[in-house]
Design a protein around this motif. Structure first.
Motif: not given
Length: 484
Positions: A276-295
Protein backbone atom coordinates in the motif's frame (compact mmCIF):
# COMPACT_ATOMS: atom_id res chain seq x y z
CA UNK A 1 29.41 30.70 -59.31
CA UNK A 2 31.27 28.10 -57.22
CA UNK A 3 29.80 24.76 -56.31
CA UNK A 4 28.93 23.97 -52.69
CA UNK A 5 31.16 21.22 -51.37
CA UNK A 6 29.40 18.08 -50.06
CA UNK A 7 31.28 18.30 -46.77
CA UNK A 8 30.07 21.89 -46.21
CA UNK A 9 26.53 20.81 -47.05
CA UNK A 10 26.64 18.03 -44.41
CA UNK A 11 27.65 20.54 -41.75
CA UNK A 12 25.05 23.07 -42.85
CA UNK A 13 22.09 20.70 -42.65
CA UNK A 14 23.16 18.97 -39.44
CA UNK A 15 22.76 15.42 -40.80
CA UNK A 16 25.32 12.64 -41.03
CA UNK A 17 26.53 10.60 -43.94
CA UNK A 18 26.06 6.85 -44.20
CA UNK A 19 27.96 5.13 -46.97
CA UNK A 20 25.36 2.80 -48.42
CA UNK A 21 26.28 -0.71 -49.49
CA UNK A 22 24.55 -2.89 -52.06
CA UNK A 23 20.76 -2.79 -51.81
CA UNK A 24 19.27 -5.72 -49.88
CA UNK A 25 15.79 -6.67 -48.74
CA UNK A 26 14.25 -8.38 -45.74
CA UNK A 27 14.65 -12.13 -45.65
CA UNK A 28 11.17 -13.46 -44.87
CA UNK A 29 10.18 -16.96 -43.80
CA UNK A 30 7.43 -18.84 -42.00
CA UNK A 31 8.17 -20.89 -38.89
CA UNK A 32 6.50 -24.05 -37.56
CA UNK A 33 7.85 -23.95 -34.01
CA UNK A 34 9.69 -21.27 -32.06
CA UNK A 35 10.37 -20.94 -28.31
CA UNK A 36 8.94 -17.40 -28.32
CA UNK A 37 5.94 -18.13 -30.53
CA UNK A 38 7.20 -16.63 -33.79
CA UNK A 39 5.10 -17.65 -36.77
CA UNK A 40 7.20 -15.68 -39.25
CA UNK A 41 10.65 -14.07 -39.24
CA UNK A 42 12.04 -10.96 -40.93
CA UNK A 43 15.79 -10.41 -41.01
CA UNK A 44 18.15 -8.12 -42.90
CA UNK A 45 17.76 -4.44 -43.89
CA UNK A 46 14.40 -2.96 -44.86
CA UNK A 47 14.13 -2.18 -48.58
CA UNK A 48 11.46 -0.67 -50.85
CA UNK A 49 8.85 -3.28 -51.66
CA UNK A 50 9.23 -5.21 -48.39
CA UNK A 51 5.76 -4.24 -47.17
CA UNK A 52 4.28 -5.86 -50.29
CA UNK A 53 6.42 -8.97 -49.69
CA UNK A 54 5.16 -9.20 -46.11
CA UNK A 55 1.62 -8.83 -47.46
CA UNK A 56 2.22 -11.85 -49.69
CA UNK A 57 3.70 -13.87 -46.81
CA UNK A 58 0.98 -12.84 -44.32
CA UNK A 59 -1.91 -11.76 -46.55
CA UNK A 60 -4.62 -11.62 -43.88
CA UNK A 61 -7.88 -11.05 -45.69
CA UNK A 62 -10.44 -8.43 -46.59
CA UNK A 63 -11.27 -5.63 -44.17
CA UNK A 64 -13.86 -7.81 -42.49
CA UNK A 65 -11.66 -10.97 -42.50
CA UNK A 66 -8.39 -9.99 -40.90
CA UNK A 67 -6.34 -12.01 -38.44
CA UNK A 68 -8.72 -11.99 -35.48
CA UNK A 69 -9.40 -15.32 -33.77
CA UNK A 70 -5.96 -16.68 -34.64
CA UNK A 71 -3.21 -14.23 -35.52
CA UNK A 72 0.47 -14.49 -36.47
CA UNK A 73 3.47 -13.13 -34.58
CA UNK A 74 6.16 -11.59 -36.82
CA UNK A 75 9.63 -11.59 -35.25
CA UNK A 76 12.25 -9.06 -36.37
CA UNK A 77 16.04 -9.26 -36.51
CA UNK A 78 17.00 -6.36 -38.73
CA UNK A 79 19.19 -3.27 -38.96
CA UNK A 80 19.38 -0.48 -41.52
CA UNK A 81 17.39 0.25 -44.63
CA UNK A 82 14.51 2.41 -45.77
CA UNK A 83 12.55 4.43 -43.19
CA UNK A 84 9.55 5.20 -45.41
CA UNK A 85 9.17 1.50 -46.26
CA UNK A 86 9.41 0.64 -42.57
CA UNK A 87 6.41 2.86 -41.88
CA UNK A 88 4.51 1.11 -44.67
CA UNK A 89 5.26 -2.21 -42.94
CA UNK A 90 4.02 -0.81 -39.61
CA UNK A 91 0.82 0.38 -41.29
CA UNK A 92 0.23 -3.07 -42.78
CA UNK A 93 0.76 -4.86 -39.45
CA UNK A 94 -1.67 -2.47 -37.82
CA UNK A 95 -4.28 -2.92 -40.57
CA UNK A 96 -4.22 -6.73 -40.55
CA UNK A 97 -3.74 -7.38 -36.82
CA UNK A 98 -0.23 -8.89 -36.87
CA UNK A 99 1.75 -8.78 -33.64
CA UNK A 100 5.48 -7.93 -33.61
CA UNK A 101 8.28 -9.29 -31.44
CA UNK A 102 12.06 -9.15 -31.05
CA UNK A 103 13.29 -12.46 -29.69
CA UNK A 104 16.12 -13.21 -27.28
CA UNK A 105 19.47 -12.23 -28.76
CA UNK A 106 17.93 -10.52 -31.81
CA UNK A 107 18.49 -6.87 -32.84
CA UNK A 108 15.93 -4.49 -34.33
CA UNK A 109 17.58 -1.14 -35.02
CA UNK A 110 16.61 1.95 -37.02
CA UNK A 111 13.97 1.33 -39.72
CA UNK A 112 13.25 -2.09 -38.22
CA UNK A 113 12.20 -0.43 -34.96
CA UNK A 114 9.66 1.69 -36.85
CA UNK A 115 8.24 -1.37 -38.62
CA UNK A 116 8.08 -3.18 -35.26
CA UNK A 117 5.87 -0.43 -33.82
CA UNK A 118 3.00 -1.54 -36.05
CA UNK A 119 2.48 -4.71 -33.99
CA UNK A 120 -1.27 -4.98 -33.32
CA UNK A 121 -3.90 -7.46 -32.21
CA UNK A 122 -7.35 -7.19 -33.76
CA UNK A 123 -10.57 -8.24 -32.06
CA UNK A 124 -14.19 -8.08 -33.07
CA UNK A 125 -17.20 -6.71 -31.24
CA UNK A 126 -20.58 -5.32 -32.22
CA UNK A 127 -18.99 -2.09 -33.43
CA UNK A 128 -16.52 -3.84 -35.75
CA UNK A 129 -12.76 -4.38 -35.62
CA UNK A 130 -10.95 -3.13 -32.52
CA UNK A 131 -7.17 -2.78 -32.53
CA UNK A 132 -4.82 -2.83 -29.56
CA UNK A 133 -1.04 -2.66 -29.38
CA UNK A 134 0.71 -6.02 -29.43
CA UNK A 135 4.45 -5.36 -29.71
CA UNK A 136 6.93 -7.07 -27.44
CA UNK A 137 10.62 -7.68 -26.90
CA UNK A 138 12.54 -10.24 -24.91
CA UNK A 139 14.48 -8.70 -22.03
CA UNK A 140 17.67 -9.96 -23.70
CA UNK A 141 16.81 -8.50 -27.13
CA UNK A 142 18.00 -5.17 -28.54
CA UNK A 143 15.60 -2.53 -29.86
CA UNK A 144 16.81 0.92 -30.88
CA UNK A 145 15.53 3.95 -32.81
CA UNK A 146 17.52 6.39 -34.90
CA UNK A 147 16.75 9.27 -37.24
CA UNK A 148 17.19 9.23 -41.03
CA UNK A 149 20.59 10.34 -42.31
CA UNK A 150 22.10 10.85 -45.74
CA UNK A 151 22.72 7.51 -47.41
CA UNK A 152 25.18 7.61 -50.30
CA UNK A 153 27.43 5.14 -52.03
CA UNK A 154 31.15 5.89 -51.66
CA UNK A 155 31.46 6.90 -55.32
CA UNK A 156 28.46 9.30 -55.19
CA UNK A 157 29.84 12.20 -53.14
CA UNK A 158 28.71 14.93 -55.52
CA UNK A 159 26.71 18.01 -54.66
CA UNK A 160 23.74 16.74 -56.69
CA UNK A 161 23.81 13.34 -55.01
CA UNK A 162 24.03 14.88 -51.55
CA UNK A 163 21.12 17.21 -52.27
CA UNK A 164 19.01 14.25 -53.49
CA UNK A 165 19.94 12.28 -50.35
CA UNK A 166 18.97 15.28 -48.25
CA UNK A 167 15.53 15.37 -49.89
CA UNK A 168 15.14 11.65 -49.13
CA UNK A 169 16.01 12.29 -45.49
CA UNK A 170 13.47 15.12 -45.39
CA UNK A 171 10.77 12.84 -46.80
CA UNK A 172 11.60 10.15 -44.27
CA UNK A 173 11.49 12.65 -41.41
CA UNK A 174 8.14 14.01 -42.59
CA UNK A 175 6.81 10.45 -42.93
CA UNK A 176 7.76 9.62 -39.34
CA UNK A 177 6.14 12.71 -37.83
CA UNK A 178 3.13 12.29 -40.10
CA UNK A 179 2.62 8.70 -38.93
CA UNK A 180 2.77 9.04 -35.15
CA UNK A 181 -0.79 7.73 -34.85
CA UNK A 182 0.10 4.61 -36.88
CA UNK A 183 3.32 4.11 -34.89
CA UNK A 184 1.50 4.83 -31.62
CA UNK A 185 4.31 6.89 -30.12
CA UNK A 186 4.20 10.39 -28.72
CA UNK A 187 5.68 13.45 -30.40
CA UNK A 188 8.04 13.80 -27.44
CA UNK A 189 9.30 10.26 -27.96
CA UNK A 190 9.89 10.99 -31.66
CA UNK A 191 11.77 14.19 -30.81
CA UNK A 192 13.94 12.20 -28.40
CA UNK A 193 14.88 9.92 -31.30
CA UNK A 194 15.89 12.88 -33.46
CA UNK A 195 17.92 14.40 -30.62
CA UNK A 196 20.32 11.44 -30.53
CA UNK A 197 23.95 12.23 -31.40
CA UNK A 198 25.33 11.30 -34.78
CA UNK A 199 25.66 7.59 -35.35
CA UNK A 200 23.83 6.61 -32.15
CA UNK A 201 20.38 5.11 -31.63
CA UNK A 202 17.87 5.56 -28.84
CA UNK A 203 17.83 2.21 -27.05
CA UNK A 204 14.71 0.75 -25.47
CA UNK A 205 16.76 -0.79 -22.69
CA UNK A 206 15.11 0.34 -19.46
CA UNK A 207 11.78 -0.25 -17.78
CA UNK A 208 10.86 3.42 -18.24
CA UNK A 209 11.51 3.34 -21.98
CA UNK A 210 9.29 0.30 -22.53
CA UNK A 211 6.47 1.98 -20.62
CA UNK A 212 6.88 5.24 -22.57
CA UNK A 213 6.80 3.37 -25.89
CA UNK A 214 3.99 0.96 -25.00
CA UNK A 215 6.16 -2.14 -25.47
CA UNK A 216 5.63 -5.37 -23.52
CA UNK A 217 8.71 -7.13 -22.14
CA UNK A 218 8.94 -10.93 -22.04
CA UNK A 219 11.57 -13.26 -20.64
CA UNK A 220 11.72 -11.41 -17.30
CA UNK A 221 12.99 -13.06 -14.13
CA UNK A 222 10.46 -13.85 -11.35
CA UNK A 223 8.90 -10.87 -9.62
CA UNK A 224 10.18 -10.08 -6.11
CA UNK A 225 8.16 -10.95 -3.04
CA UNK A 226 8.39 -7.38 -1.80
CA UNK A 227 8.05 -4.07 -3.59
CA UNK A 228 10.11 -1.03 -2.70
CA UNK A 229 8.46 2.17 -1.53
CA UNK A 230 9.62 3.87 -4.73
CA UNK A 231 7.85 1.25 -6.82
CA UNK A 232 4.63 1.51 -4.84
CA UNK A 233 4.78 5.26 -5.30
CA UNK A 234 5.51 5.08 -9.06
CA UNK A 235 2.60 2.73 -9.73
CA UNK A 236 0.08 4.58 -7.57
CA UNK A 237 1.00 8.04 -8.85
CA UNK A 238 0.71 6.73 -12.41
CA UNK A 239 -2.96 5.82 -11.97
CA UNK A 240 -3.82 8.82 -9.81
CA UNK A 241 -1.66 11.97 -10.05
CA UNK A 242 -3.64 13.42 -7.12
CA UNK A 243 -1.50 11.25 -4.86
CA UNK A 244 1.59 13.26 -5.79
CA UNK A 245 2.74 15.76 -3.16
CA UNK A 246 2.98 18.58 -5.73
CA UNK A 247 -0.74 18.13 -6.49
CA UNK A 248 -1.46 19.92 -3.19
CA UNK A 249 0.62 22.96 -4.19
CA UNK A 250 -2.04 24.27 -6.56
CA UNK A 251 -3.46 27.68 -5.50
CA UNK A 252 -7.03 26.40 -5.66
CA UNK A 253 -6.32 23.38 -3.44
CA UNK A 254 -8.13 23.31 -0.10
CA UNK A 255 -5.88 20.54 1.18
CA UNK A 256 -2.33 20.66 2.49
CA UNK A 257 0.17 17.87 1.88
CA UNK A 258 1.37 16.17 5.06
CA UNK A 259 3.44 13.06 4.31
CA UNK A 260 3.66 9.79 2.34
CA UNK A 261 4.18 6.23 3.50
CA UNK A 262 4.54 2.79 1.95
CA UNK A 263 4.19 -0.62 3.56
CA UNK A 264 3.75 -4.29 2.73
CA UNK A 265 0.49 -6.09 3.51
CA UNK A 266 -0.23 -9.77 4.07
CA UNK A 267 -0.90 -11.78 0.86
CA UNK A 268 -4.43 -11.76 -0.56
CA UNK A 269 -6.63 -14.85 -0.45
CA UNK A 270 -5.64 -15.55 -4.09
CA UNK A 271 -1.98 -15.63 -3.09
CA UNK A 272 -1.19 -12.27 -4.67
CA UNK A 273 1.39 -10.15 -2.88
CA UNK A 274 0.11 -6.81 -1.61
CA UNK A 275 1.46 -3.43 -0.68
CA UNK A 276 0.00 0.00 0.00
CA UNK A 277 1.06 3.55 -0.75
CA UNK A 278 -0.45 6.32 1.38
CA UNK A 279 -0.58 10.06 0.88
CA UNK A 280 -1.43 12.12 3.95
CA UNK A 281 -3.04 15.54 3.74
CA UNK A 282 -4.89 17.96 6.01
CA UNK A 283 -8.31 19.37 5.24
CA UNK A 284 -9.92 21.83 7.64
CA UNK A 285 -7.35 20.88 10.22
CA UNK A 286 -8.12 17.17 10.05
CA UNK A 287 -5.48 14.62 8.89
CA UNK A 288 -6.53 12.17 6.16
CA UNK A 289 -4.71 9.33 4.40
CA UNK A 290 -5.59 8.32 0.83
CA UNK A 291 -4.83 4.62 0.37
CA UNK A 292 -3.60 2.97 -2.85
CA UNK A 293 -3.52 -0.83 -2.82
CA UNK A 294 -1.09 -2.65 -5.15
CA UNK A 295 -1.27 -6.39 -5.89
CA UNK A 296 1.06 -8.59 -7.92
CA UNK A 297 1.71 -12.25 -8.61
CA UNK A 298 4.12 -14.25 -10.71
CA UNK A 299 3.31 -14.32 -14.43
CA UNK A 300 1.99 -17.75 -15.29
CA UNK A 301 1.02 -18.46 -18.88
CA UNK A 302 1.10 -14.76 -19.65
CA UNK A 303 -1.59 -13.86 -17.12
CA UNK A 304 0.52 -12.60 -14.22
CA UNK A 305 1.17 -9.00 -13.50
CA UNK A 306 0.47 -6.02 -11.35
CA UNK A 307 -2.81 -4.30 -10.46
CA UNK A 308 -3.57 -1.29 -8.35
CA UNK A 309 -6.52 0.78 -7.15
CA UNK A 310 -6.99 3.94 -5.14
CA UNK A 311 -9.52 3.47 -2.36
CA UNK A 312 -11.07 6.90 -2.08
CA UNK A 313 -13.77 5.55 0.18
CA UNK A 314 -11.02 4.31 2.50
CA UNK A 315 -9.52 7.74 3.22
CA UNK A 316 -8.39 7.61 6.84
CA UNK A 317 -8.93 10.33 9.39
CA UNK A 318 -6.94 9.14 12.36
CA UNK A 319 -9.58 7.01 14.10
CA UNK A 320 -7.05 4.38 15.19
CA UNK A 321 -5.37 4.21 18.55
CA UNK A 322 -2.08 5.37 16.99
CA UNK A 323 -0.83 8.96 17.36
CA UNK A 324 -2.93 11.36 15.32
CA UNK A 325 -0.09 12.10 12.88
CA UNK A 326 0.71 8.42 12.22
CA UNK A 327 -0.57 6.60 9.13
CA UNK A 328 -2.92 3.65 9.60
CA UNK A 329 -1.27 0.32 10.33
CA UNK A 330 -1.13 -2.61 7.90
CA UNK A 331 -3.89 -4.38 9.82
CA UNK A 332 -6.13 -1.31 9.66
CA UNK A 333 -5.56 -0.93 5.92
CA UNK A 334 -6.33 -4.61 5.35
CA UNK A 335 -9.66 -4.20 7.14
CA UNK A 336 -10.48 -1.25 4.88
CA UNK A 337 -9.51 -3.25 1.79
CA UNK A 338 -11.86 -6.09 2.74
CA UNK A 339 -14.77 -3.67 2.36
CA UNK A 340 -13.49 -1.99 -0.82
CA UNK A 341 -15.12 -2.51 -4.22
CA UNK A 342 -13.16 -0.08 -6.37
CA UNK A 343 -11.89 -1.20 -9.83
CA UNK A 344 -8.28 -2.21 -10.46
CA UNK A 345 -5.94 -0.78 -13.07
CA UNK A 346 -3.79 -3.51 -14.62
CA UNK A 347 -0.12 -3.16 -15.57
CA UNK A 348 2.47 -5.31 -17.29
CA UNK A 349 4.70 -7.20 -14.81
CA UNK A 350 7.72 -5.07 -15.80
CA UNK A 351 6.40 -2.07 -13.79
CA UNK A 352 7.30 -3.78 -10.53
CA UNK A 353 10.98 -3.11 -11.22
CA UNK A 354 12.48 0.39 -10.77
CA UNK A 355 12.00 2.56 -13.85
CA UNK A 356 15.74 2.94 -14.43
CA UNK A 357 16.38 -0.83 -14.34
CA UNK A 358 18.20 -2.20 -17.38
CA UNK A 359 16.21 -4.87 -19.19
CA UNK A 360 19.30 -7.03 -19.71
CA UNK A 361 19.69 -7.22 -15.92
CA UNK A 362 16.09 -8.43 -15.54
CA UNK A 363 16.27 -11.28 -18.05
CA UNK A 364 15.39 -14.71 -16.69
CA UNK A 365 12.90 -17.54 -16.88
CA UNK A 366 10.10 -15.96 -14.88
CA UNK A 367 7.64 -15.11 -17.65
CA UNK A 368 6.06 -17.47 -20.11
CA UNK A 369 4.86 -17.17 -23.68
CA UNK A 370 1.70 -15.02 -23.87
CA UNK A 371 -1.55 -16.96 -24.45
CA UNK A 372 -2.24 -15.46 -27.87
CA UNK A 373 1.13 -16.68 -29.17
CA UNK A 374 1.16 -20.06 -27.41
CA UNK A 375 -2.38 -21.02 -28.41
CA UNK A 376 -1.63 -20.34 -32.09
CA UNK A 377 0.99 -23.11 -32.36
CA UNK A 378 0.51 -26.73 -33.42
CA UNK A 379 3.45 -27.67 -31.17
CA UNK A 380 3.63 -26.88 -27.44
CA UNK A 381 5.45 -23.59 -26.89
CA UNK A 382 4.52 -22.51 -23.36
CA UNK A 383 5.96 -23.82 -20.09
CA UNK A 384 2.63 -25.19 -18.93
CA UNK A 385 -0.95 -25.67 -20.11
CA UNK A 386 -4.26 -25.85 -18.29
CA UNK A 387 -6.64 -28.77 -18.78
CA UNK A 388 -9.85 -27.46 -20.38
CA UNK A 389 -12.89 -28.59 -22.40
CA UNK A 390 -13.57 -31.57 -20.11
CA UNK A 391 -16.12 -32.28 -17.40
CA UNK A 392 -13.79 -33.94 -14.90
CA UNK A 393 -10.39 -34.90 -16.35
CA UNK A 394 -8.33 -35.49 -19.49
CA UNK A 395 -6.27 -38.63 -20.01
CA UNK A 396 -2.56 -39.10 -20.68
CA UNK A 397 -2.00 -42.20 -22.85
CA UNK A 398 1.01 -44.23 -23.91
CA UNK A 399 0.26 -43.57 -27.59
CA UNK A 400 -1.43 -40.64 -29.38
CA UNK A 401 -4.94 -42.12 -29.70
CA UNK A 402 -7.95 -42.76 -27.48
CA UNK A 403 -7.59 -46.54 -27.81
CA UNK A 404 -4.17 -46.53 -26.13
CA UNK A 405 -3.57 -47.42 -22.50
CA UNK A 406 -4.28 -44.67 -19.96
CA UNK A 407 -1.20 -43.65 -17.98
CA UNK A 408 -2.79 -40.96 -15.79
CA UNK A 409 -5.78 -38.63 -15.46
CA UNK A 410 -5.24 -34.87 -15.33
CA UNK A 411 -8.11 -33.14 -13.49
CA UNK A 412 -9.99 -30.27 -15.10
CA UNK A 413 -8.26 -26.89 -14.53
CA UNK A 414 -5.03 -28.59 -13.40
CA UNK A 415 -1.75 -27.82 -15.16
CA UNK A 416 0.55 -30.04 -17.18
CA UNK A 417 3.85 -29.27 -18.92
CA UNK A 418 5.24 -30.33 -22.31
CA UNK A 419 8.04 -32.89 -22.20
CA UNK A 420 9.87 -30.63 -24.68
CA UNK A 421 8.80 -27.27 -26.11
CA UNK A 422 9.17 -28.08 -29.81
CA UNK A 423 7.83 -30.29 -32.58
CA UNK A 424 9.30 -33.46 -31.05
CA UNK A 425 6.51 -33.33 -28.45
CA UNK A 426 3.79 -33.07 -31.10
CA UNK A 427 2.23 -35.69 -33.35
CA UNK A 428 -0.42 -34.90 -35.96
CA UNK A 429 -2.56 -37.88 -36.92
CA UNK A 430 -4.41 -36.62 -40.04
CA UNK A 431 -2.97 -35.64 -43.40
CA UNK A 432 -5.16 -32.55 -43.59
CA UNK A 433 -3.92 -31.25 -40.26
CA UNK A 434 -0.30 -32.05 -41.09
CA UNK A 435 -0.73 -29.86 -44.15
CA UNK A 436 -2.52 -27.13 -42.17
CA UNK A 437 0.18 -27.05 -39.46
CA UNK A 438 3.17 -27.18 -41.81
CA UNK A 439 3.71 -23.45 -42.28
CA UNK A 440 7.42 -23.43 -43.03
CA UNK A 441 7.02 -24.91 -46.51
CA UNK A 442 4.40 -22.41 -47.60
CA UNK A 443 4.66 -19.21 -49.58
CA UNK A 444 2.12 -17.47 -47.38
CA UNK A 445 -0.18 -17.84 -44.40
CA UNK A 446 -3.61 -16.25 -44.76
CA UNK A 447 -6.17 -15.70 -42.04
CA UNK A 448 -8.06 -18.76 -43.32
CA UNK A 449 -4.87 -20.88 -43.29
CA UNK A 450 -4.02 -19.73 -39.80
CA UNK A 451 -7.53 -20.50 -38.59
CA UNK A 452 -7.35 -23.97 -40.14
CA UNK A 453 -4.23 -24.72 -38.09
CA UNK A 454 -5.93 -23.40 -34.95
CA UNK A 455 -8.96 -25.59 -35.70
CA UNK A 456 -6.67 -28.62 -35.96
CA UNK A 457 -5.14 -27.76 -32.61
CA UNK A 458 -8.65 -27.74 -31.18
CA UNK A 459 -9.54 -31.10 -32.74
CA UNK A 460 -8.37 -34.57 -31.72
CA UNK A 461 -5.89 -34.74 -34.61
CA UNK A 462 -3.06 -33.00 -32.71
CA UNK A 463 -1.46 -34.80 -29.75
CA UNK A 464 1.23 -33.57 -27.39
CA UNK A 465 3.53 -35.38 -24.96
CA UNK A 466 2.76 -33.81 -21.59
CA UNK A 467 3.87 -34.42 -18.00
CA UNK A 468 1.94 -33.97 -14.77
CA UNK A 469 3.58 -32.22 -11.78
CA UNK A 470 4.16 -35.55 -10.02
CA UNK A 471 6.03 -36.90 -13.07
CA UNK A 472 3.54 -39.08 -14.99
CA UNK A 473 3.93 -38.39 -18.74
CA UNK A 474 2.00 -39.41 -21.83
CA UNK A 475 0.19 -38.22 -24.93
CA UNK A 476 -2.77 -35.81 -24.61
CA UNK A 477 -5.06 -34.39 -27.26
CA UNK A 478 -4.19 -30.70 -27.68
CA UNK A 479 -7.92 -30.03 -27.73
CA UNK A 480 -7.91 -30.29 -23.95
CA UNK A 481 -4.97 -27.93 -23.39
CA UNK A 482 -4.88 -24.16 -23.33
CA UNK A 483 -2.70 -21.33 -22.08
CA UNK A 484 -4.81 -19.05 -19.90
Amino acid sequence: MSLISPVFLFAAIGLWLTLAGPAQALQLSLVNSHPEGCNARASGPVAPGDSARIARLLPGGAAEAQYVVAAPRLCFDSEGGDYVEAIAIAEYLRLKGISSHVAEGARCIGPCALAFLGGTRATLDDSGVLRSLDRSIHAAAELGFDAPGLELAEDELTTEAVQAAFRDAQRATAAIFGSLAILSISRDFALEIFAMPQGQHLPVDTVARTIDAGIRVEGVRPLPDEMSQDQLREICERIDPELRPDHFDRPESTRTFQATAGLMLSPAATGARRGAWLTGYRAEGELYWAVCEVRWFQPRSGTGGVSARVLRQAAWNGQSGAPSDAPPTAAEIERLIEQATGPFTFFEPIVIFPAASKLADLAGDGEELPPAAANALCAPGADRYQVVNVSEFATLRDEPNFSANIIAEAPKDSFVSPVTQDETSALITSESCRAACDHATRDGLSAADFQAAADCRNSNDVWWRMAMPEGAAGWMSARFLSVR
